[in-house]
Design a protein around this motif. Structure first.
Motif, PDB file in Angstrom:
ATOM      1  N   THR A  77     -26.098  12.497  11.282  1.00 34.60           N
ATOM      2  CA  THR A  77     -25.124  11.444  11.163  1.00 34.60           C
ATOM      3  C   THR A  77     -23.897  11.354  10.193  1.00 34.60           C
ATOM      4  O   THR A  77     -22.955  11.304  10.501  1.00 34.60           O
ATOM      5  CB  THR A  77     -26.013  10.074  10.864  1.00 34.60           C
ATOM      6  OG1 THR A  77     -26.717   9.785  12.017  1.00 34.60           O
ATOM      7  CG2 THR A  77     -24.923   8.822  10.836  1.00 34.60           C
ATOM      8  N   GLY A  78     -24.420  12.336   9.088  1.00 39.76           N
ATOM      9  CA  GLY A  78     -23.757  12.256   8.149  1.00 39.76           C
ATOM     10  C   GLY A  78     -22.411  13.672   8.541  1.00 39.76           C
ATOM     11  O   GLY A  78     -21.365  13.319   8.086  1.00 39.76           O
ATOM     12  N   ILE A  79     -22.949  14.503   8.944  1.00 43.18           N
ATOM     13  CA  ILE A  79     -21.803  15.502   9.523  1.00 43.18           C
ATOM     14  C   ILE A  79     -20.805  14.940  10.478  1.00 43.18           C
ATOM     15  O   ILE A  79     -19.658  15.295  10.603  1.00 43.18           O
ATOM     16  CB  ILE A  79     -22.831  16.841  10.159  1.00 43.18           C
ATOM     17  CG1 ILE A  79     -23.755  17.608   9.371  1.00 43.18           C
ATOM     18  CG2 ILE A  79     -21.983  17.737  11.021  1.00 43.18           C
ATOM     19  CD1 ILE A  79     -24.569  18.434   9.778  1.00 43.18           C
ATOM     20  N   ASN A  80     -21.568  14.135  11.452  1.00 43.26           N
ATOM     21  CA  ASN A  80     -20.504  13.428  12.419  1.00 43.26           C
ATOM     22  C   ASN A  80     -19.594  12.654  11.755  1.00 43.26           C
ATOM     23  O   ASN A  80     -18.231  12.660  12.388  1.00 43.26           O
ATOM     24  CB  ASN A  80     -21.403  12.701  13.382  1.00 43.26           C
ATOM     25  CG  ASN A  80     -22.286  13.640  14.291  1.00 43.26           C
ATOM     26  OD1 ASN A  80     -21.918  14.846  14.556  1.00 43.26           O
ATOM     27  ND2 ASN A  80     -23.201  13.082  14.966  1.00 43.26           N
ATOM     28  N   LYS A  81     -19.830  11.905  10.698  1.00 45.03           N
ATOM     29  CA  LYS A  81     -18.987  10.927   9.944  1.00 45.03           C
ATOM     30  C   LYS A  81     -18.076  11.748   8.985  1.00 45.03           C
ATOM     31  O   LYS A  81     -17.222  11.214   8.315  1.00 45.03           O
ATOM     32  CB  LYS A  81     -19.712   9.821   9.547  1.00 45.03           C
ATOM     33  CG  LYS A  81     -20.342   8.937  10.650  1.00 45.03           C
ATOM     34  CD  LYS A  81     -21.081   7.963   9.828  1.00 45.03           C
ATOM     35  CE  LYS A  81     -21.484   6.932  10.875  1.00 45.03           C
ATOM     36  NZ  LYS A  81     -20.578   6.135  11.793  1.00 45.03           N
ATOM     37  N   ALA A  82     -18.481  12.997   8.665  1.00 46.11           N
ATOM     38  CA  ALA A  82     -17.753  13.851   7.539  1.00 46.11           C
ATOM     39  C   ALA A  82     -16.359  13.739   7.820  1.00 46.11           C
ATOM     40  O   ALA A  82     -15.888  14.378   8.944  1.00 46.11           O
ATOM     41  CB  ALA A  82     -18.432  15.207   7.275  1.00 46.11           C
ATOM     42  N   THR A  83     -15.315  13.835   6.902  1.00 45.66           N
ATOM     43  CA  THR A  83     -13.741  13.799   7.036  1.00 45.66           C
ATOM     44  C   THR A  83     -13.279  14.837   5.836  1.00 45.66           C
ATOM     45  O   THR A  83     -12.258  15.014   5.903  1.00 45.66           O
ATOM     46  CB  THR A  83     -13.252  12.427   6.597  1.00 45.66           C
ATOM     47  OG1 THR A  83     -13.416  11.866   5.477  1.00 45.66           O
ATOM     48  CG2 THR A  83     -13.674  11.424   7.652  1.00 45.66           C
TER      49      THR A  83
END
Length: 339
Positions: A77-83
């Motif tokens: 989830t963190g990877i997918n939301k990382a900017t």
């Protein structure tokens, strides 16, 4: 391109006692171009309230609450939301050292990389070693085959903790590298191995930038019911994706499987819900079912490939003295518990 340098992913489950301290070690860094993605993995204690009250109004800390699906899913989830340009992982009971982000940024200014591996220090268990000396040896020899061989080694190896590396966000998303969510253990080892295999550019530095704290909640000292199946699943992945294409690493693979048996025996002995007789029966059954005896026979001729503690186990397993290993391990475990 993002103007945020680092996306720092912090998964947490029932971490009300330590999560605030961990986040502040990041916020107190003398570097500001980062976001913190705290993934609350369905905690049923006061974790969410603690996070909301301390960081709810902090725009640099992004709180994501999910149902409990495990640490691998939380990290995904963190990877997918990382900017940010780069991804870092921090466990909820560990810390980055002061100035860690500045050090990493200085290296990234000079090198365009998919993967940067750095050192760490261990707290809470003086028997645990880090691999700083290995990093010193590898930093000027970035041959991929050498890296893979070192990673797959059972002695003088590169430890597969995912929080000891920086990952290009574009690299992770383009290669679609994610954590295997069906695993309860070794998912981090597999993730870092996939990154090593896929990276076009890797940098290794010996700087110890992360504090690994081993406490009562550490997975490394808990009984994990799925450990054997999880580790054998990862072993099969390694065989299918690495050994099959490079037979020169076949001995490394056999030693990895031997290490799996050692880990399985130790894990079984941590199961305090069954008697010693049942533990020994389960160990014997696995030795027969998974053909570990062949790996023991192979490893006894290559003891120098293992640590001293593993050597003791292999010799006892060769002599079918698992019961003696169990007594020694249990005595040492209990003496540590009562320190």
């Amino acid at each position: 391109m993002s103007n945020i340098r680092f996306s720092i992913i912090v998964p947490v489950y029932n971490g009300e006692q330590h999560i605030v301290k961990t986040i502040y070690t990041i916020l107190d860094q003398n570097f500001t171009s980062f976001e913190i993605l705290v993934i609350n993995d369905g905690s049923n204690d006061r974790t969410q309230k603690v996070l909301d009250s301390n960081f709810g109004s902090n725009g640099q800390v992004k709180l994501v609450n999910t149902i409990n699906k495990g640490v691998g899913s939380a990290r995904n989830t963190g990877i997918n939301k990382a900017t940010g340009e780069y991804v870092l992982f921090v466990d909820s009971d560990d810390n980055l050292i002061d100035g860690a982000l500045t050090v990493l940024d200085s290296y990234l200014e000079k090198h365009t990389i998919d993967l940067l591996i750095f050192g760490y220090s261990v707290f809470g268990d003086n028997r645990r070693e880090n691999d700083t000396l290995i990093l010193e040896q590898l930093k000027n020899n970035l041959d991929k085959k050498m890296m893979i061989r070192t990673y797959l080694s059972t002695k003088n190896n590169l430890f597969g903790y995912i929080w000891r590396a920086v990952y290009s966000t574009e690299f992770l998303k383009k290669q679609d590298i994610r954590f295997e969510t069906s695993l309860k253990i070794s998912e981090d080892y597999l993730f870092l191995l996939q990154c090593i295999l896929s990276a076009n550019s890797t940098l290794i530095i010996p700087d110890e930038l992360y504090e690994y704290h081993i406490g009562d909640s550490s997975m490394s000292i808990k009984y994990i019911p799925t450990l054997l199946n999880d580790m054998m699943w990862v072993n099969q992945w390694i065989y299918d994706h690495v050994i099959f294409f490079d037979n020169s690493l076949s001995d490394n693979y056999k030693f990895i499987v031997m290490n799996t048996y050692i880990r399985f025996v130790q894990n079984t002995l941590r199961n305090d819900t069954v008697s010693m007789r049942i533990k020994l029966r389960l160990i014997k059954q696995a030795k027969d079912e998974f053909l570990f005896k062949e790996k023991v026979n192979r490893s006894i001729m290559h003891l120098n490939e293992f640590s001293f503690r593993s050597q003791i186990g292999i010799v006892l397993f060769k002599l079918n003295l698992e019961w003696l290993y169990a007594l020694l391990f249990t005595f040492k475990r209990k003496s540590n518990l009562f320190k």
